[in-house]
Design a protein around this motif. Sequence first.
Motif, PDB file in Angstrom:
ATOM      1  N   TRP A  91      -5.930 166.114  40.848  1.00  0.00           N
ATOM      2  CA  TRP A  91      -5.583 167.447  40.963  1.00  0.00           C
ATOM      3  C   TRP A  91      -5.152 167.993  42.232  1.00  0.00           C
ATOM      4  CZ3 TRP A  91      -8.745 172.016  40.058  1.00  0.00           C
ATOM      5  CH2 TRP A  91      -7.957 172.983  40.071  1.00  0.00           C
ATOM      6  N   LYS A  92      -6.258 167.893  43.173  1.00  0.00           N
ATOM      7  CA  LYS A  92      -5.973 168.019  44.559  1.00  0.00           C
ATOM      8  C   LYS A  92      -4.762 167.627  45.104  1.00  0.00           C
ATOM      9  CE  LYS A  92      -8.254 171.887  44.025  1.00  0.00           C
ATOM     10  NZ  LYS A  92      -7.584 173.175  44.150  1.00  0.00           N
ATOM     11  N   LEU A  93      -4.846 165.848  44.780  1.00  0.00           N
ATOM     12  CA  LEU A  93      -3.190 165.668  45.384  1.00  0.00           C
ATOM     13  C   LEU A  93      -1.978 165.861  45.327  1.00  0.00           C
ATOM     14  CD1 LEU A  93      -5.890 162.677  46.757  1.00  0.00           C
ATOM     15  CD2 LEU A  93      -5.188 164.698  48.307  1.00  0.00           C
ATOM     16  N   THR A  94      -2.629 165.361  43.292  1.00  0.00           N
ATOM     17  CA  THR A  94      -0.552 165.887  42.962  1.00  0.00           C
ATOM     18  C   THR A  94      -0.382 166.853  42.339  1.00  0.00           C
ATOM     19  OG1 THR A  94      -2.311 164.594  41.078  1.00  0.00           O
ATOM     20  CG2 THR A  94      -1.041 162.886  42.199  1.00  0.00           C
ATOM     21  N   GLY A  95      -1.877 167.631  42.014  1.00  0.00           N
ATOM     22  CA  GLY A  95      -0.899 168.622  41.414  1.00  0.00           C
ATOM     23  C   GLY A  95      -1.066 168.511  39.589  1.00  0.00           C
ATOM     24  N   GLN A  96      -1.279 167.612  39.111  1.00  0.00           N
ATOM     25  CA  GLN A  96      -1.195 166.250  37.922  1.00  0.00           C
ATOM     26  C   GLN A  96      -2.988 166.798  37.066  1.00  0.00           C
ATOM     27  OE1 GLN A  96       1.736 166.044  36.058  1.00  0.00           O
ATOM     28  NE2 GLN A  96       2.432 167.264  38.164  1.00  0.00           N
ATOM     29  N   LYS A  97      -3.235 167.904  36.182  1.00  0.00           N
ATOM     30  CA  LYS A  97      -4.602 167.995  35.240  1.00  0.00           C
ATOM     31  C   LYS A  97      -4.394 166.648  34.869  1.00  0.00           C
ATOM     32  CE  LYS A  97      -5.080 172.776  36.190  1.00  0.00           C
ATOM     33  NZ  LYS A  97      -4.847 174.033  35.048  1.00  0.00           N
ATOM     34  N   VAL A  98      -4.293 165.618  35.001  1.00  0.00           N
ATOM     35  CA  VAL A  98      -4.624 163.902  33.761  1.00  0.00           C
ATOM     36  C   VAL A  98      -6.057 163.397  34.605  1.00  0.00           C
ATOM     37  CG1 VAL A  98      -2.046 164.255  34.087  1.00  0.00           C
ATOM     38  CG2 VAL A  98      -3.000 162.583  35.623  1.00  0.00           C
ATOM     39  N   LEU A  99      -6.047 161.959  33.554  1.00  0.00           N
ATOM     40  CA  LEU A  99      -6.843 161.337  33.896  1.00  0.00           C
ATOM     41  C   LEU A  99      -6.170 159.872  32.882  1.00  0.00           C
ATOM     42  CD1 LEU A  99     -10.545 162.961  32.250  1.00  0.00           C
ATOM     43  CD2 LEU A  99      -9.710 161.920  34.936  1.00  0.00           C
ATOM     44  N   GLY A 100      -6.949 159.157  33.169  1.00  0.00           N
ATOM     45  CA  GLY A 100      -6.588 157.421  32.742  1.00  0.00           C
ATOM     46  C   GLY A 100      -7.756 157.413  31.080  1.00  0.00           C
ATOM     47  N   VAL A 101      -6.859 156.827  30.941  1.00  0.00           N
ATOM     48  CA  VAL A 101      -7.991 157.106  29.559  1.00  0.00           C
ATOM     49  C   VAL A 101      -9.578 156.086  29.454  1.00  0.00           C
ATOM     50  CG1 VAL A 101      -7.018 154.687  28.629  1.00  0.00           C
ATOM     51  CG2 VAL A 101      -7.836 156.296  26.940  1.00  0.00           C
ATOM     52  N   VAL A 104      -2.512 156.207  29.836  1.00  0.00           N
ATOM     53  CA  VAL A 104      -3.088 154.665  29.606  1.00  0.00           C
ATOM     54  C   VAL A 104      -2.413 153.697  31.514  1.00  0.00           C
ATOM     55  CG1 VAL A 104      -3.647 154.676  27.421  1.00  0.00           C
ATOM     56  CG2 VAL A 104      -1.065 154.118  28.718  1.00  0.00           C
ATOM     57  N   ALA A 105      -3.462 153.098  31.464  1.00  0.00           N
ATOM     58  CA  ALA A 105      -3.387 151.906  32.326  1.00  0.00           C
ATOM     59  C   ALA A 105      -1.367 152.073  32.484  1.00  0.00           C
ATOM     60  CB  ALA A 105      -4.019 150.676  32.257  1.00  0.00           C
ATOM     61  N   GLY A 106      -0.250 151.920  33.544  1.00  0.00           N
ATOM     62  CA  GLY A 106       0.825 151.703  33.791  1.00  0.00           C
ATOM     63  C   GLY A 106       1.317 152.978  33.811  1.00  0.00           C
ATOM     64  N   GLU A 107       0.873 154.353  33.585  1.00  0.00           N
ATOM     65  CA  GLU A 107       1.711 154.995  33.148  1.00  0.00           C
ATOM     66  C   GLU A 107       1.594 155.932  34.330  1.00  0.00           C
ATOM     67  OE1 GLU A 107       1.994 157.127  29.530  1.00  0.00           O
ATOM     68  OE2 GLU A 107      -0.040 156.827  29.429  1.00  0.00           O
ATOM     69  N   ARG A 108       3.039 156.077  34.606  1.00  0.00           N
ATOM     70  CA  ARG A 108       2.898 157.514  36.349  1.00  0.00           C
ATOM     71  C   ARG A 108       2.078 158.570  35.472  1.00  0.00           C
ATOM     72  NH1 ARG A 108       6.771 155.274  40.886  1.00  0.00           N
ATOM     73  NH2 ARG A 108       7.206 153.191  39.859  1.00  0.00           N
ATOM     74  N   THR A 118     -13.427 152.761  26.686  1.00  0.00           N
ATOM     75  CA  THR A 118     -12.253 151.613  26.766  1.00  0.00           C
ATOM     76  C   THR A 118     -11.859 151.561  27.386  1.00  0.00           C
ATOM     77  OG1 THR A 118     -10.461 154.038  27.332  1.00  0.00           O
ATOM     78  CG2 THR A 118     -11.230 154.372  25.095  1.00  0.00           C
ATOM     79  N   THR A 119     -11.454 150.390  27.593  1.00  0.00           N
ATOM     80  CA  THR A 119     -10.805 150.051  28.818  1.00  0.00           C
ATOM     81  C   THR A 119      -9.866 150.877  29.587  1.00  0.00           C
ATOM     82  OG1 THR A 119      -9.195 149.177  27.747  1.00  0.00           O
ATOM     83  CG2 THR A 119     -10.717 147.720  27.520  1.00  0.00           C
ATOM     84  N   PRO A 120      -9.379 150.707  31.158  1.00  0.00           N
ATOM     85  CA  PRO A 120      -7.760 151.883  30.660  1.00  0.00           C
ATOM     86  C   PRO A 120      -6.917 151.485  30.466  1.00  0.00           C
ATOM     87  CG  PRO A 120      -8.887 150.368  33.662  1.00  0.00           C
ATOM     88  CD  PRO A 120      -9.950 149.593  32.209  1.00  0.00           C
ATOM     89  N   ALA A 121      -6.609 150.215  29.443  1.00  0.00           N
ATOM     90  CA  ALA A 121      -5.359 150.323  28.733  1.00  0.00           C
ATOM     91  C   ALA A 121      -5.905 150.514  27.078  1.00  0.00           C
ATOM     92  CB  ALA A 121      -5.503 148.780  28.416  1.00  0.00           C
ATOM     93  N   GLY A 122      -6.580 151.432  27.176  1.00  0.00           N
ATOM     94  CA  GLY A 122      -7.298 151.904  25.750  1.00  0.00           C
ATOM     95  C   GLY A 122      -7.747 151.447  24.337  1.00  0.00           C
ATOM     96  N   ASP A 123      -8.117 149.596  25.771  1.00  0.00           N
ATOM     97  CA  ASP A 123      -9.549 148.773  23.765  1.00  0.00           C
ATOM     98  C   ASP A 123     -10.694 149.441  23.943  1.00  0.00           C
ATOM     99  OD1 ASP A 123      -7.286 146.876  23.438  1.00  0.00           O
ATOM    100  OD2 ASP A 123      -7.560 146.586  25.001  1.00  0.00           O
ATOM    101  N   LEU A 124     -11.356 149.441  23.003  1.00  0.00           N
ATOM    102  CA  LEU A 124     -13.136 149.971  22.165  1.00  0.00           C
ATOM    103  C   LEU A 124     -13.333 148.764  23.253  1.00  0.00           C
ATOM    104  CD1 LEU A 124     -14.170 152.367  21.384  1.00  0.00           C
ATOM    105  CD2 LEU A 124     -14.541 150.206  19.378  1.00  0.00           C
ATOM    106  N   VAL A 125     -14.594 149.602  24.156  1.00  0.00           N
ATOM    107  CA  VAL A 125     -15.324 149.008  24.634  1.00  0.00           C
ATOM    108  C   VAL A 125     -16.732 149.314  24.677  1.00  0.00           C
ATOM    109  CG1 VAL A 125     -16.101 149.136  26.909  1.00  0.00           C
ATOM    110  CG2 VAL A 125     -14.077 148.558  26.544  1.00  0.00           C
TER     111      VAL A 125
END
Length: 532
Positions: free
Chosen positions: A169-179, A225-229, A304-311
């Motif tokens: 967030w501090k580096l990009t301004g985006q309030k996001v997280l990988g899954v 999810v993984a791969g998204e900008r 989950t994995t970074p791609a969203g599969d259950l772990v």
Amino acid sequence: MSLDVREAIKSGKTVLGIELGSTRIKAVLIGEDNTPIASGSHDWENSYVNNSWTYSLEDIWKGIQDSYRKMASNVREQYGVALQTIGAIGFSGMMHGYMVFDEAGNQLVPFRTWRNNLQEQASAKLSELFNFHIPQRWSIAHLYQAILNGEEHVSDIHFLTTLAGYIHWKLTGQKVLGVGEASGVFPIDIHTNGFNQTMVTQFNELTASNQLPWKLEEIMPQVLVAGERAGVLSEEGAKLLDVTGELQAGIPFCPAEGDAGTGMVATNSIAKRTGNVSAGTSVFAMVVLEKELSKAYEEIDLVTTPAGDLVAMAHSNNCSSDLNAWVGLFDEFAKAMGLDVDANKLYGTLYNLALQGDPDGGGLLAYGYLSGEHMTHFEEGRPLFVRSSESKFNLANFMRVHLFTALGALKIGMDILLKQEGVKLDQILGHGGLFKTEGVGQTIMAGALNVPVSVMETAGEGGAWGIALLASYTLNKADNETLEQYLNDKVFAGKAGSKVEPNAKDVEGFEAFMKRYTAGLAIERAAVEYLK
């Protein structure tokens, strides 16, 4: 080769990953072939302040800037160029914990890390409400405990995130997280790869009487999810990351991830029927599931994995600390005898002796509980070694039983998955200090889990490399190319590794040890009560 790397650096075809672990912050820069070309690290430690384990914002940024500076200096020393642009960047950190900010972006309370175990009331209530195990270290447990405690800051919360999410967030301004990281904040709906909306509604209804000025969905980050900008490096972010001012803004970011997810990527264990075990100070296993479990288990976390599969995650607080202390004692003895033994030789000799011990460890028993152990319901621990007059007390058995007990609590969780739930595993990928002595940790682990255990040559690169690979995937993936395909074809193809198959005598011996281990927990309980 260095000329090609030099051009890749100058033209921005490199990728940077930085991971904030519990004792080290590491920055890894990778080239076009996804192999590391430069790195830098910074050692740090948490502080215990007002009954809470924490890291200050000042220490977070000091550590990030130092690891980046050392990595950039490493680039200049090796290739004679300044690092001014990068193809993509990714950040990861210790999962879970609690970082909350007000509307102006001010931190409301010091960062509460995963290590805090003060959320038992919240954990129990939420687990019952959701019919889904919510560990104490999850962010939602921290939040609800703060509500239960009547903490004043709660009404001022505008944003709740994790360590990696805060930095992103501090580096990009985006309030996001990988899954994968988000799955340690709040339960994920694996069909939508977002937070479970039914449970979000349940939480809002649970806290309605508290008359909070926000709803849960309003303060949590967006899930990707993984791969998204996930945004680009802002002008302010560039100055914050590189205090020399050489790094340019506009560099794309992958979603911020947690250290569990980056460990899975770094060991190429994100496919179903695979798993990885990270064995160091603590030990945890991540198993990618083919289907959901039949019920909730207190001993098993579902992420989950970074791609969203259950772990399914089985986590033990204690692994090698007590084992290392015993090796340190043998080192002291060697020095007292006038011998100066190299640490690698000392560990190698003692670990290999364990393979010569009796299959069950000769009737010996040990608990490496330096801290509490939630898997066996201990809030505190006492390292303990026990033997009877009939035990076969020799050095080989002594080392074997201490390697066994390093995995004892983990096996309780893994037995739920493999025996009760019938989860199928083709292999486990091992990484961490327990596997440093070739073949030994693998053999013990294979016996404990009755599953082949592999160690890749690249496993030592760690989570910083894992998040760099996720950033590389975001930047370079082909249309419809999955993360699994990208790792198999463009990262791990042709990479060497070693596999150890489970030995029947080792499997039988470990099972015999576990009967002693579970029966002897009363001894550990008595030690906790007596040794205050």
